[in-house]
Design a protein around this motif. Structure first.
Motif, PDB file in Angstrom:
ATOM      1  N   ARG A  43       0.819  -1.214   0.000  1.00  0.00           N
ATOM      2  CA  ARG A  43       0.000   0.000   0.000  1.00  0.00           C
ATOM      3  C   ARG A  43       0.854   1.267   0.000  1.00  0.00           C
ATOM      4  O   ARG A  43       0.496   2.290  -0.571  1.00  0.00           O
ATOM      5  N   GLY A  73       8.323  -2.728   3.598  1.00  0.00           N
ATOM      6  CA  GLY A  73       8.990  -3.240   4.813  1.00  0.00           C
ATOM      7  C   GLY A  73       8.132  -3.090   6.053  1.00  0.00           C
ATOM      8  O   GLY A  73       8.452  -3.657   7.096  1.00  0.00           O
ATOM      9  N   GLY A  74       7.071  -2.269   5.955  1.00  0.00           N
ATOM     10  CA  GLY A  74       6.177  -2.090   7.112  1.00  0.00           C
ATOM     11  C   GLY A  74       6.922  -1.504   8.307  1.00  0.00           C
ATOM     12  O   GLY A  74       7.990  -0.887   8.155  1.00  0.00           O
ATOM     13  N   TYR A  79      11.886  -0.952  13.565  1.00  0.00           N
ATOM     14  CA  TYR A  79      11.821  -1.835  14.733  1.00  0.00           C
ATOM     15  C   TYR A  79      13.156  -1.913  15.479  1.00  0.00           C
ATOM     16  O   TYR A  79      14.177  -1.425  14.989  1.00  0.00           O
ATOM     17  N   ALA A  82      14.844  -6.886  17.789  1.00  0.00           N
ATOM     18  CA  ALA A  82      14.948  -7.971  18.779  1.00  0.00           C
ATOM     19  C   ALA A  82      14.187  -9.156  18.203  1.00  0.00           C
ATOM     20  O   ALA A  82      12.971  -9.114  18.061  1.00  0.00           O
ATOM     21  N   SER A 189      13.358   2.203  16.997  1.00  0.00           N
ATOM     22  CA  SER A 189      12.380   3.254  16.671  1.00  0.00           C
ATOM     23  C   SER A 189      12.901   4.248  15.618  1.00  0.00           C
ATOM     24  O   SER A 189      12.274   5.267  15.377  1.00  0.00           O
ATOM     25  N   ASP A 221      -2.992  -0.444  -3.125  1.00  0.00           N
ATOM     26  CA  ASP A 221      -3.842  -0.644  -1.945  1.00  0.00           C
ATOM     27  C   ASP A 221      -4.826  -1.781  -2.238  1.00  0.00           C
ATOM     28  O   ASP A 221      -5.706  -1.629  -3.095  1.00  0.00           O
ATOM     29  N   CYS A 222      -4.683  -2.903  -1.555  1.00  0.00           N
ATOM     30  CA  CYS A 222      -5.594  -4.014  -1.802  1.00  0.00           C
ATOM     31  C   CYS A 222      -6.942  -3.713  -1.148  1.00  0.00           C
ATOM     32  O   CYS A 222      -7.031  -3.520   0.069  1.00  0.00           O
ATOM     33  N   CYS A 256      -1.011 -10.640   4.170  1.00  0.00           N
ATOM     34  CA  CYS A 256       0.082 -10.357   5.130  1.00  0.00           C
ATOM     35  C   CYS A 256       0.072  -8.868   5.446  1.00  0.00           C
ATOM     36  O   CYS A 256       1.123  -8.221   5.485  1.00  0.00           O
ATOM     37  N   ARG A 264      -9.543  -6.701   8.256  1.00  0.00           N
ATOM     38  CA  ARG A 264     -10.435  -5.762   7.558  1.00  0.00           C
ATOM     39  C   ARG A 264     -10.586  -6.137   6.077  1.00  0.00           C
ATOM     40  O   ARG A 264     -11.689  -6.085   5.514  1.00  0.00           O
ATOM     41  N   ILE A 265      -9.504  -6.551   5.442  1.00  0.00           N
ATOM     42  CA  ILE A 265      -9.585  -6.933   4.025  1.00  0.00           C
ATOM     43  C   ILE A 265     -10.486  -8.160   3.862  1.00  0.00           C
ATOM     44  O   ILE A 265     -11.303  -8.229   2.938  1.00  0.00           O
ATOM     45  N   SER A 461       1.263 -11.024  11.855  1.00  0.00           N
ATOM     46  CA  SER A 461       0.991 -10.998  13.297  1.00  0.00           C
ATOM     47  C   SER A 461      -0.452 -11.396  13.610  1.00  0.00           C
ATOM     48  O   SER A 461      -0.738 -11.929  14.687  1.00  0.00           O
ATOM     49  N   ASN A 471       9.245 -10.693  22.124  1.00  0.00           N
ATOM     50  CA  ASN A 471       8.901  -9.993  20.889  1.00  0.00           C
ATOM     51  C   ASN A 471       8.506 -11.023  19.815  1.00  0.00           C
ATOM     52  O   ASN A 471       9.141 -12.061  19.694  1.00  0.00           O
ATOM     53  N   THR A 472       7.508 -10.698  19.028  1.00  0.00           N
ATOM     54  CA  THR A 472       6.881 -11.706  18.161  1.00  0.00           C
ATOM     55  C   THR A 472       7.503 -11.825  16.755  1.00  0.00           C
ATOM     56  O   THR A 472       7.135 -12.709  15.990  1.00  0.00           O
TER      57      THR A 472
HETATM   58  C1  LIG Z   1       9.144   1.227  16.846  1.00  0.00           C
HETATM   59  C2  LIG Z   1       8.872  -0.251  16.723  1.00  0.00           C
HETATM   60  C3  LIG Z   1       9.785  -1.150  17.278  1.00  0.00           C
HETATM   61  C4  LIG Z   1       9.535  -2.531  17.171  1.00  0.00           C
HETATM   62  N1  LIG Z   1      10.486  -3.392  17.641  1.00  0.00           N
HETATM   63  C5  LIG Z   1      10.304  -4.733  17.494  1.00  0.00           C
HETATM   64  C6  LIG Z   1      11.329  -5.634  17.897  1.00  0.00           C
HETATM   65  O1  LIG Z   1      12.402  -5.242  18.353  1.00  0.00           O
HETATM   66  N2  LIG Z   1      11.087  -6.963  17.742  1.00  0.00           N
HETATM   67  C7  LIG Z   1       9.905  -7.447  17.210  1.00  0.00           C
HETATM   68  O2  LIG Z   1       9.748  -8.662  17.118  1.00  0.00           O
HETATM   69  N3  LIG Z   1       8.928  -6.592  16.816  1.00  0.00           N
HETATM   70  C8  LIG Z   1       9.105  -5.255  16.928  1.00  0.00           C
HETATM   71  N4  LIG Z   1       8.141  -4.386  16.484  1.00  0.00           N
HETATM   72  C9  LIG Z   1       6.875  -4.942  15.948  1.00  0.00           C
HETATM   73  C10 LIG Z   1       7.044  -5.497  14.534  1.00  0.00           C
HETATM   74  O3  LIG Z   1       7.538  -4.508  13.674  1.00  0.00           O
HETATM   75  C11 LIG Z   1       5.665  -5.993  14.044  1.00  0.00           C
HETATM   76  O4  LIG Z   1       5.153  -6.923  14.973  1.00  0.00           O
HETATM   77  C12 LIG Z   1       5.776  -6.680  12.680  1.00  0.00           C
HETATM   78  O5  LIG Z   1       6.264  -5.788  11.713  1.00  0.00           O
HETATM   79  C13 LIG Z   1       4.413  -7.199  12.253  1.00  0.00           C
HETATM   80  O6  LIG Z   1       4.602  -7.923  11.067  1.00  0.00           O
HETATM   81  P1  LIG Z   1       3.382  -8.282  10.089  1.00  0.00           P
HETATM   82  O7  LIG Z   1       3.888  -9.260   9.117  1.00  0.00           O
HETATM   83  O8  LIG Z   1       2.211  -8.614  10.921  1.00  0.00           O
HETATM   84  O9  LIG Z   1       2.971  -6.979   9.332  1.00  0.00           O
HETATM   85  P2  LIG Z   1       3.677  -5.605   9.071  1.00  0.00           P
HETATM   86  O10 LIG Z   1       5.156  -5.744   9.248  1.00  0.00           O
HETATM   87  O11 LIG Z   1       2.924  -4.597   9.878  1.00  0.00           O
HETATM   88  O12 LIG Z   1       3.405  -5.395   7.534  1.00  0.00           O
HETATM   89  C14 LIG Z   1       2.149  -5.216   6.954  1.00  0.00           C
HETATM   90  C15 LIG Z   1       2.363  -4.576   5.594  1.00  0.00           C
HETATM   91  O13 LIG Z   1       1.123  -4.571   4.885  1.00  0.00           O
HETATM   92  C16 LIG Z   1       0.966  -3.318   4.248  1.00  0.00           C
HETATM   93  N5  LIG Z   1      -0.476  -3.131   4.021  1.00  0.00           N
HETATM   94  C17 LIG Z   1      -1.448  -2.851   4.932  1.00  0.00           C
HETATM   95  N6  LIG Z   1      -2.651  -2.760   4.324  1.00  0.00           N
HETATM   96  C18 LIG Z   1      -2.449  -3.002   3.012  1.00  0.00           C
HETATM   97  C19 LIG Z   1      -3.300  -3.043   1.870  1.00  0.00           C
HETATM   98  N7  LIG Z   1      -4.627  -2.793   1.967  1.00  0.00           N
HETATM   99  N8  LIG Z   1      -2.758  -3.307   0.656  1.00  0.00           N
HETATM  100  C20 LIG Z   1      -1.419  -3.545   0.518  1.00  0.00           C
HETATM  101  N9  LIG Z   1      -0.563  -3.503   1.576  1.00  0.00           N
HETATM  102  C21 LIG Z   1      -1.071  -3.246   2.802  1.00  0.00           C
HETATM  103  C22 LIG Z   1       1.586  -2.340   5.219  1.00  0.00           C
HETATM  104  O14 LIG Z   1       1.951  -1.116   4.611  1.00  0.00           O
HETATM  105  C23 LIG Z   1       2.812  -3.134   5.694  1.00  0.00           C
HETATM  106  O15 LIG Z   1       3.937  -2.941   4.860  1.00  0.00           O
HETATM  107  C24 LIG Z   1       8.342  -3.002  16.548  1.00  0.00           C
HETATM  108  C25 LIG Z   1       7.447  -2.093  15.989  1.00  0.00           C
HETATM  109  C26 LIG Z   1       7.711  -0.737  16.056  1.00  0.00           C
HETATM  110  C27 LIG Z   1       6.744   0.217  15.414  1.00  0.00           C
END
Ligand SMILES: Cc1cc2nc3c(=O)[nH]c(=O)nc-3n(C[C@H](O)[C@H](O)[C@H](O)COP(=O)(O)OP(=O)(O)OC[C@H]3O[C@@H](n4cnc5c(N)ncnc54)[C@H](O)[C@@H]3O)c2cc1C
Length: 509
Positions: A43, A73-74, A79, A82, A189, A221-222, A256, A264-265, A461, A471-472
């Motif tokens: 997105r 990279g989301g 992050y 960890a 961060s 944007d899906c 993902c 929501r999707i 997640s 941390n997950t």
């Molecule tokens: C400051 C900070 C520090 C952190 N530190 C840690 C750490 O040290 N260790 C740890 O394990 N975790 C940490 N986390 C948490 C970790 O980053 C998240 O748990 C992890 O990124 C979640 O992964 P995910 O695969 O669920 O999705 P995400 O990584 O959230 O990725 C989802 C992706 O989908 C995209 N997306 C959303 N909606 C749409 C759509 N409609 N169409 C297309 N794309 C879409 C988003 O833009 C995003 O790129 C931290 C987070 C933050 C903010």
């Protein structure tokens, strides 16, 4: 990097991956490795930044990007890196003070080989010593632990002398021979301008795209996942890009998009055959959110002057995890954080900012975290794209207070004055599209496939039934590698993926 300005929606993909965060990029990596033709939809856009000027810090704080919540990279672009394996007991049903943490449909042993690969892919630096909670491993960490800064070593020495066992935080950094990481203070961060943090884009998406099997479409944007007329299969997705809607078709779709977007999707993809949304025939989509309740603790190192910029996020105290003689439930972990200017956040009231900054700049910022539990009621209600109600996971407040007191006692025993505000925050949210054995209480089966749809998967997640106690991130990555293998073997045994018709394109403005 490929922006795919000449993207051809007629192209036929084996798989579409929605989201380029931790789950999505790692899944795309594995699917590309297995020879599948993959399109990743993101997105947001790349975070492209001007080159670093002289004397500028390496990292740029997350607050500078608050107008850009979606990115390639989301959130891993910011992050703390960890990357922990969940503990064996995190996969089992566990009694807590406020309820039960549910059993997972797989065990730690099922995920162990994938943890090993994920640690390699994300270049995790760590060591098992001194961590009584460390689960069994088939091989040591791929890289040795990151060295502690002298200022942090001094704290660890005093903790050790006062009887507290301290272990290194496993960190996903490009550090060591030929590595880019200079162990600066602007990491947790912060966006890293050296590309030295092994985030989802750098560790997984770039190598995936280098295989030429994986393409990335940014600013895509899906909106919906599309299904066949009998509702048994997905056929592709509807996206919006540059103000236009387009249909892209594929043999498999993997969701993902993270919490809460994946749920929501699914809900937005409702059809006559799936009137409550995809995968939602038993009403589980959007429900069973879980996470970590976290609090801050500040052992003061020097009242008189600010600490120099230091890489502080390198140790944790995990020994309280299993509970103590006077606390029969799992407690949690205490972890050093980076030097994060958290007081600049809007959520911190003005009157608190100065005192928070004064204390934080003179101490080692640590946090402690305990599990927050899912129930059928916890989660999100949406009206279209808007969250209209959030029911938070059930917090183990007594456990949180107990761990807070233990954390304070631990640092005091080591000779430090301690500030600990006792404020609770929820981090590392999980659930809402959880996997499980029972379709009445889960959206996905043990392979992360939607129970009643043949070729729709999710891995991020939102799939995790609980957050465990660490941390997950590494668990999401390991699960994505496992799901990649499942999809690749399904693809091999199902010739329909190679006989996909050229897609009909629907475009509306
Ligand atoms: C400051 C900070 C520090 C952190 N530190 C840690 C750490 O040290 N260790 C740890 O394990 N975790 C940490 N986390 C948490 C970790 O980053 C998240 O748990 C992890 O990124 C979640 O992964 P995910 O695969 O669920 O999705 P995400 O990584 O959230 O990725 C989802 C992706 O989908 C995209 N997306 C959303 N909606 C749409 C759509 N409609 N169409 C297309 N794309 C879409 C988003 O833009 C995003 O790129 C931290 C987070 C933050 C903010």
């Amino acid at each position: 990097m490929d922006d795919m300005d000449n993207f051809d929606p007629n192209r036929v993909y084996d798989a579409i991956v929605i989201g380029s965060g931790l789950g999505g990029s790692t899944l795309a990596y594995r699917l590309g490795q297995r020879g599948l033709r993959v399109l990743v939809l993101e997105r947001g856009d790349y975070l492209r930044l001007p080159p670093r000027g002289p004397n500028e810090p390496v990292g740029i704080h997350i607050d500078s990007f608050s107008t850009r919540p979606f990115t390639v990279g989301g959130p891993t672009k910011f992050y703390g890196a960890a990357m922990y394996r969940m503990r064996e007991s995190d996969f089992r049903a566990t009694k807590h003070e406020a309820g039960e943490s549910p059993a997972w449909p797989i065990t730690y042993a099922d995920l162990e080989p994938y943890y090993k690969e994920a640690e390699q892919l994300y270049r995790v630096h760590g060591a098992s010593e001194n961590d009584p909670t460390e689960p069994p491993r088939s091989s040591p960490y791929p890289y040795p632990p990151i060295p502690h800064e002298p200022l942090v070593s001094a704290v660890i020495d005093r903790l050790g002398k006062s009887g507290t066992s301290v272990s290194p935080v496993p960190l996903a950094l490009d550090y060591g021979d030929g590595g880019k990481c200079i162990l600066c203070s602007t990491c947790d961060s912060y966006y890293c301008r050296l590309d030295a943090k092994m985030d989802a884009e750098i560790a997984a998406l770039r190598p995936a795209m280098a295989t030429s099997k994986v393409e990335l479409l940014t600013n895509a944007d899906c909106l919906k996942i599309l299904t066949s007329s009998d509702g048994s299969k997905v056929t592709g997705v509807l996206i919006e890009r540059g103000g236009k809607q387009e249909t892209i078709r594929a043999g498999i779709v993997a969701l993902c998009a993270g919490v809460p977007h994946s749920a929501r999707i699914l809900l937005d993809s409702r059809t006559e055959r799936h009137p409550h949304g995809l995968g939602n025939s038993t009403g589980c989509v959007g429900r069973y959110s879980a996470g970590h309740t976290t609090g801050m603790i500040f052992p003061l190192l020097n009242w008189a002057k600010k600490l120099p910029p230091t890489r502080t996020k390198s140790f944790s105290i995990n020994g309280y995890y299993g509970g103590t003689s006077d606390w029969p439930y799992p407690l949690g972990v205490i972890q050093a954080a980076g030097q994060i200017p958290f007081w600049t956040a809007d959520a911190v009231p003005k009157w608190k900012k100065r005192i928070a900054q004064f204390v934080a700049e003179r101490s080692l910022y640590c946090f402690y975290m305990v599990e927050a539990l899912p129930t059928r009621d916890t989660g999100y209600d949406f009206n279209g794209r808007t969250i209209v109600r959030e029911t938070k996971p059930v917090e183990n407040v007594g456990t949180f207070n107990k761990l807070r007191h233990l954390a304070i006692k631990t640092f005091r025993k080591a000779g430090y004055q301690v500030v600990s505000p006792g404020h609770r925050s929820l981090w590392h949210m999980t659930g809402t599209v959880r996997f499980g054995d029972d379709p009445n209480t889960s959206v996905l089966d043990a392979n992360c496939k939607v129970h009643d749809i043949d070729n729709l998967y999710a891995v991020d997640s939102s799939v995790l039934p609980s957050a465990g106690v660490v941390n997950t991130g590494l668990t999401i990555a390991a699960l994505a590698l496992r799901v990649g293998d499942t999809i690749a073997s399904a693809e091999l045994s199902n010739s329909s993926f190679t006989t996909i018709q050229r897609p009909a394109i629907a475009v509306s403005c």
